[in-house]
Design a protein around this motif. Structure first.
Motif, mmCIF file in Angstrom:
data_model
loop_
_atom_site.group_PDB
_atom_site.id
_atom_site.type_symbol
_atom_site.label_atom_id
_atom_site.label_comp_id
_atom_site.label_asym_id
_atom_site.label_seq_id
_atom_site.Cartn_x
_atom_site.Cartn_y
_atom_site.Cartn_z
ATOM 1 N N ASN A 131 0.862 -1.173 0.000
ATOM 2 C CA ASN A 131 0.000 0.000 0.000
ATOM 3 C C ASN A 131 0.908 1.235 0.000
ATOM 4 O O ASN A 131 1.414 1.651 1.035
ATOM 5 N N LEU A 133 2.485 5.056 -0.722
ATOM 6 C CA LEU A 133 2.254 6.500 -0.802
ATOM 7 C C LEU A 133 3.469 7.126 -1.482
ATOM 8 O O LEU A 133 4.612 6.788 -1.164
ATOM 9 N N GLU A 158 -1.712 7.201 -4.312
ATOM 10 C CA GLU A 158 -1.895 8.550 -3.758
ATOM 11 C C GLU A 158 -0.558 9.291 -3.665
ATOM 12 O O GLU A 158 0.478 8.689 -3.372
ATOM 13 N N TYR A 160 1.355 12.477 -1.803
ATOM 14 C CA TYR A 160 1.296 13.467 -0.732
ATOM 15 C C TYR A 160 2.127 14.679 -1.132
ATOM 16 O O TYR A 160 3.283 14.548 -1.511
ATOM 17 N N TYR A 178 1.575 11.230 7.653
ATOM 18 C CA TYR A 178 0.327 10.977 6.922
ATOM 19 C C TYR A 178 0.197 9.481 6.594
ATOM 20 O O TYR A 178 -0.873 8.892 6.754
ATOM 21 N N ASN A 180 1.535 7.054 8.206
ATOM 22 C CA ASN A 180 1.312 6.376 9.479
ATOM 23 C C ASN A 180 -0.155 6.472 9.912
ATOM 24 O O ASN A 180 -0.752 5.505 10.368
ATOM 25 N N ASP A 181 -0.728 7.653 9.737
ATOM 26 C CA ASP A 181 -2.122 7.876 10.156
ATOM 27 C C ASP A 181 -3.113 7.190 9.227
ATOM 28 O O ASP A 181 -4.264 6.984 9.597
ATOM 29 N N ASN A 182 -2.699 6.884 8.011
ATOM 30 C CA ASN A 182 -3.662 6.395 7.026
ATOM 31 C C ASN A 182 -3.387 4.978 6.529
ATOM 32 O O ASN A 182 -3.891 4.566 5.484
ATOM 33 N N GLY A 183 -2.588 4.252 7.266
ATOM 34 C CA GLY A 183 -2.429 2.828 6.985
ATOM 35 C C GLY A 183 -1.589 2.472 5.762
ATOM 36 O O GLY A 183 -1.734 1.377 5.222
#
Ligand SMILES: Nc1nc2c(ncn2[C@@H]2O[C@H](COP(=O)(O)OP(=O)(O)OP(=O)(O)O)[C@@H](O)[C@H]2O)c(=O)[nH]1
Ligand SMILES: [Mg+2]
Length: 475
Positions: A131, A133, A158, A160, A178, A180-183
């Motif tokens: 997953n 980023l 996605e 950032y 970000y 970390n907060d969004n998996g």
């Protein structure tokens, strides 16, 4: 890629082939050729020197000199040394067992960092189920963020970004937060490039590296810059402790000096190679396959992987099932041909098959691809009924099909006889699969298939589309 190196090396081996026992003189001549080919390919001279010395030592050993076919053994020694030079085995990204894996992309301007970031993100997403980023940390070049966003959209990953007002270090830290907060389990940081190595750039990269402690720092280097790669790689490595190289633009590198030198001099492994501008044009770097490709032994593994990836798997399986049960018709043949076209040009594919390399370079690429196109056009000019029942195709229908596809009746005849042979072979393979024996195989049919039967085509004529659409109404 590396055609002239491959040709020269092959020539060197040919000189000793079939010589029976090798004398030191034969060997020296061969090694001189190999040495010259490498130098001409712009391989670093120290690398060449060591390489030749290693080969000589091994090749003069009794194992080679006493072998049944010494020339074959020598090729094996050269191959093994090439593999060693390129790094033995592949190096993968150092994934964290738990937590977020971070990869920082660095490199000079225009070497392909942003493109490689997207290519790698895509590969990790698709093949490793990560997953991912993407973090846009190039705030120097105004269009850089937008470029990454476009690529991100293309691959469904996605991106950032905080715009150009926020500095790269802050963006990098926030991107990690970000993720970390969004998996997310993987973050790729795209960074800014410079024309030359300068202290400001290195300082910025060092700061980011200290803050996010990346699991990998990948340096992109442009293969077309030849031996300069070595200096660039060394400078980056000294400051940042680079863990892997992405060798980009290998598609434009005719000589191969960079790829053959950089690992030996810097001791940083090549992880990926960029082979074009498109997202899929990225390969994991396998030293053994690259060595074999350079030697012209083909690259069956890569071929198989490419084939599997690009073929529509389901259609292939279904069609194979039908083929094995003897229900092979012209629709199946069309599916097969379409899959071959998806894989790229025939001569490109042939280069990857052992023994076919030489043939492929002698072949007129256009002609072969045209042949495929016209064979497809002929099938497309048939009615659905004819495709399912090729036996009904007699002279009147043949003339119509030839007209519709811009070919001659003779071409249609050739297609039908090729189809018949293939159908025969498929039946035999089906039987073979059932009783597990190769003995019943019709070798002629197999040879014919390998040579790729079908039409010899007139040049410059295009299939007629209007004609094809009319056919739908016909039986
Ligand atoms: N032919 C070919 N072109 C490539 C390859 N990789 C990147 N490119 C092209 O090289 C150009 C520069 O690529 P970028 O990814 O923008 O390079 P960058 O290092 O991010 O550049 P900066 O951000 O300006 O430092 C683009 O036009 C890419 O399409 C490759 O493997 N083969
Ligand atoms: Mg960039």
């Amino acid at each position: 890629m590396f055609d002239s190196l491959t040709n020269r090396l092959n020539k060197a081996f040919k000189n000793i082939a079939g010589k029976g026992k090798l004398s030191e003189k034969n060997m020296d001549e061969m090694l001189k050729e190999v040495r010259m080919s490498l130098l001409e390919a712009d391989v670093n001279y120290r690398v060449v020197k060591d390489f030749i010395a290693n080969i000589k030592e091994k090749a003069m050993g009794t194992e080679v000199l006493d072998a049944l076919d010494p020339s074959q053994m020598v090729v094996k020694v050269v191959r093994d040394e090439l593999v060693a030079l390129l790094g033995e085995s592949e190096t993968s990204i150092h994934f964290k067992e738990e937590g977020i894996t971070t990869v920082m992309m660095v490199g000079l301007q225009g070497t392909g960092k942003t493109t490689a970031s997207a290519k790698i993100a895509n590969l990790l997403k698709k093949k490793k189920d990560r997953n991912v980023l993407l973090a846009a940390c190039d705030v120097v070049r105004p269009a850089a963020i937008e470029q990454l966003q476009t690529l991100g959209q293309q691959i469904g990953v996605e991106v950032y970004s905080e715009g150009v007002e926020v500095d790269a270090l802050t963006t990098a830290k926030n991107a990690y937060q970000y993720a970390n907060d969004n998996g997310f389990d993987t973050v790729l940081f795209d960074t800014a490039g410079r024309l030359h190595i300068d202290d400001e750039l290195m300082q910025e990269l060092e700061n980011i590296s200290k803050a996010i402690k990346p699991d990998d720092i990948l340096l992109t280097v442009d293969a077309m810059t030849g031996q300069d790669i070595i200096n660039v790689a060394q400078s980056f490595h000294e400051r940042l402790n680079v863990s892997g190289l992405v060798l980009t633009k290998l598609d434009g590198d005719a000589r191969g000096g960079g790829i053959l030198s950089v690992r030996a001099v810097t001791n940083v492994p090549v992880m990926f190679v960029g082979l074009g501008e498109k997202i899929e044009d990225l390969d994991i770097f396998y030293p053994d396959r690259m060595a074999e490709r350079i030697l012209g032994m083909g690259d069956l593994m890569t071929l198989i992987e490419q084939a599997e990836e690009k073929m529509d798997k389901e259609a292939a399986e279904k069609s194979a099932e039908r083929m094995m049960s003897g229900k092979f018709d012209l629709n199946d043949m069309l599916i097969q041909l379409e899959q071959v076209s998806k894989m790229g040009s025939i001569s490109k594919i042939m280069k990857l098959i052992p023994g076919m390399n030489q043939m492929a370079s002698n072949m007129d690429e256009l002609k072969t691809d045209n042949k495929l196109k016209y064979t497809k056009a002929m099938i497309q000019s048939m009615t659905p009924y004819e495709r399912e029942n090729p036996d009904v195709i007699r002279s009147g229908r043949k003339r119509r099909i030839a007209r519709g596809s811009g070919t001659q009746v003779g071409d249609v005849n050739r297609l039908i006889s090729q189809f018949e042979k293939t159908r025969q072979m498929m039946k035999q393979m089906g039987k073979m699969q059932q009783n597990g024996s190769m003995a019943n195989m019709d070798m002629d049919a197999l040879a014919n298939m390998q040579q790729g039967g079908g039409a010899t085509l007139p040049q410059g004529m295009a299939p007629r589309k209007k004609f094809v659409s009319k056919l739908k109404k016909r039986r």
